[in-house]
Write an enzyme that holds these catalytic residues in place. Structure first.
Site, PDB file in Angstrom:
ATOM      1  N   HIS A   1       0.856  -1.189   0.000  1.00  0.00           N
ATOM      2  CA  HIS A   1       0.000   0.000   0.000  1.00  0.00           C
ATOM      3  C   HIS A   1       0.892   1.240   0.000  1.00  0.00           C
ATOM      4  O   HIS A   1       1.186   1.814   1.045  1.00  0.00           O
ATOM      5  CB  HIS A   1      -0.904  -0.007   1.244  1.00  0.00           C
TER       6      HIS A   1
ATOM      7  N   GLU B   1      -2.651  -1.749  -3.294  1.00  0.00           N
ATOM      8  CA  GLU B   1      -3.810  -1.006  -2.813  1.00  0.00           C
ATOM      9  C   GLU B   1      -3.423   0.427  -2.499  1.00  0.00           C
ATOM     10  O   GLU B   1      -2.263   0.724  -2.219  1.00  0.00           O
ATOM     11  CB  GLU B   1      -4.410  -1.681  -1.567  1.00  0.00           C
TER      12      GLU B   1
ATOM     13  N   HIS C   1      -8.292  -5.561   7.332  1.00  0.00           N
ATOM     14  CA  HIS C   1      -8.038  -4.501   8.290  1.00  0.00           C
ATOM     15  C   HIS C   1      -8.326  -5.003   9.701  1.00  0.00           C
ATOM     16  O   HIS C   1      -9.462  -5.272  10.064  1.00  0.00           O
ATOM     17  CB  HIS C   1      -8.842  -3.231   8.023  1.00  0.00           C
TER      18      HIS C   1
END
Length: 239
Positions: free
Chosen positions: A43, A70, A190
């Site tokens: 990310h 991401e 998450h």
């Protein structure tokens, strides 16, 4: 079996704290796959405080399982993804100064923007996943813009899991069922951990993939990276 994609951002955070190349991010990615991970997630953020854009390029020809990039799709991110052409891009609406992702897309309000992004990436043969809250309206909105998958933002589940497992999972089950009904594949991520992952996976049979970084790397400090990856894989095995 749900696939495990290991987010290696925290490895980059440790490296960046001292400069140099220790730990070696590319070698860690190789080792994660060797230890059983079925994907690698990164990310990159605009300030490159952990994953650097060069890291993504370095990983391009190294990851042999599934490469998932991401992030918030600003111009630089879009250019990077189109250059690397990963297996999957996950669109996340985090602000540049966000410590970590903290909400999914409003897929209705941002429909035009998301539709253009989906078309851009899919035209390059990249599978697209949109990060959403466990809200059936947002799931429907994601379907309407043409995405291949959604990734459910699971922080609320992780927060409420210790107090009431059934209440914590309920909105995620409904969102997952809706995604399955309308033909969307499903990811999640998450704050999933060894504590809460098995139950989440058991309650959502449609789950294709989880992306886990922070908790997994923290556990690896105690259990070792290879053993930790195997522990997470066992949580995902429904047999």
């Amino acid at each position: 079996m749900t696939r495990l994609s290991v987010n290696i951002n925290k490895i980059a955070t440790i490296r960046n704290a001292r400069g140099g190349n220790n730990p070696n991010l590319v070698q860690v990615a190789i080792d994660c796959e060797r230890f059983g991970a079925q994907g690698i997630t990164v990310h990159p953020r605009p300030d490159e405080r952990h994953i650097r854009y060069q890291d993504v390029l370095d990983l391009k020809d190294v990851v042999t399982t599934e490469f998932n990039i991401e992030g918030n799709p600003d111009d630089r991110f879009i250019e990077l993804v189109k250059r690397v052409k990963p297996d999957q891009v996950t669109l996340v609406p985090d602000a540049p100064d966000a410590i970590t992702s903290n909400a999914g897309w409003d897929t209705i309000r941002n429909a035009d923007h998301l539709r253009k992004l989906v078309d851009t990436f899919k035209s390059d043969g990249i599978r697209v996943s949109i990060f959403v809250d466990a809200d059936e309206r947002m799931v429907d909105g994601a379907k309407a813009v043409g995405t291949d998958r959604i990734e459910l933002y699971t922080e609320p589940y992780a927060t409420h899991y210790p107090d009431n497992q059934e209440a914590a999972i309920a909105p995620f089950v409904r969102a997952a069922q809706r995604a399955n009904e309308i033909g969307l594949d499903l990811n999640a991520g998450h704050d999933l951990s060894l504590e809460n992952l098995r139950y989440f996976n058991e309650q959502i049979p449609y789950l294709k993939e989880v992306s886990i970084g922070h908790a997994l790397i923290c556990d690896a400090l105690y259990f070792g990276l290879e053993n930790t990856i195997q522990m997470y894989l066992r949580c995902l095995n429904r047999d």
